[in-house]
Design an enzyme around this catalytic site. Sequence first.
Site, short mmCIF file in Angstrom:
data_model
loop_
_atom_site.label_atom_id
_atom_site.label_comp_id
_atom_site.label_asym_id
_atom_site.label_seq_id
_atom_site.Cartn_x
_atom_site.Cartn_y
_atom_site.Cartn_z
N ALA B 69 23.53 26.65 22.77
CA ALA B 69 22.23 27.24 23.11
C ALA B 69 21.33 27.22 21.88
O ALA B 69 21.72 27.66 20.81
CB ALA B 69 22.41 28.67 23.60
N HIS B 70 20.12 26.68 22.04
CA HIS B 70 19.20 26.62 20.91
C HIS B 70 17.80 26.33 21.40
O HIS B 70 17.60 25.94 22.54
CB HIS B 70 19.64 25.55 19.90
N SER B 71 16.84 26.51 20.51
CA SER B 71 15.48 26.03 20.77
C SER B 71 14.97 25.40 19.50
O SER B 71 15.74 25.15 18.58
CB SER B 71 14.59 27.18 21.26
#
Lengths: 91, 157
Positions: B69-71
């Site tokens: 999970a990342h942005s």
Amino acid sequence: MKILAVCGMGIGTSIMLKSNAEKAAASLGLDADVEVADIGTARGAAATADVVLTSGELAAEIGDVGIPVVVVDSFIDGDEVREKLSTALGS
Amino acid sequence: MAEASLSQLLPQDAIAAGIEAADWRAAIRAAGDLLVATGAATADYIGEMHTAVEAYGPYIVIAPGIALAHSRPSPAVLHTGLSWAGMRTPVEFGHSTNDPVRLVIGLAAVDHDGHSSALSRLARMLSDPGRLARLTEATDPAEIHRTISEYESSEAT
């Protein structure tokens, strides 16, 4: 040759894929540069690449770029990356 | 400046296991809460990680059972860091081949490549099925952190 590893943003998943793609290319005896692109710049970057590696989700978005687009299911499975790269390049 | 090691980017306080998450949003929130707790990001970053999946789909499920999970780098990222959220019950992300997810790794990055060797090391560490099983079955954060540190020092020599 140039291998393009594509992910959504170019900072996370594609880096994990890049590491495996470099190892796969080396074991296939390919003289390859692996570059990373995010989905927004992937089509442009594909113009100078020989093969694209990405996930199934993103392959659909990239569409037809005139070079093989290889779908990788597991970005941490070195054997999968090597076999699919080898098949795509006919080597 | 030398790049931070995997065990530095993923401190023991950023590791949790046995998390109950009702859906993918809750699973990402759990990984995000750990990034917030360890000072890597503000709470806004959790929403940015949700938005990334809404925009691009569950491609962040990078391997069977594992999501990253990342942005993007943003003002909500305070320093580059990782988190580790092990699920008690595997969670469906809607991925065609890699569901359900047992481990959500959170990534907050201040730039594009300051964390690349740590992520490459993470990929190599998780690529061993036996080690991966041990890591995802462990429930003690200290034990998980120790396994990661030991892997890292064995690789460095």
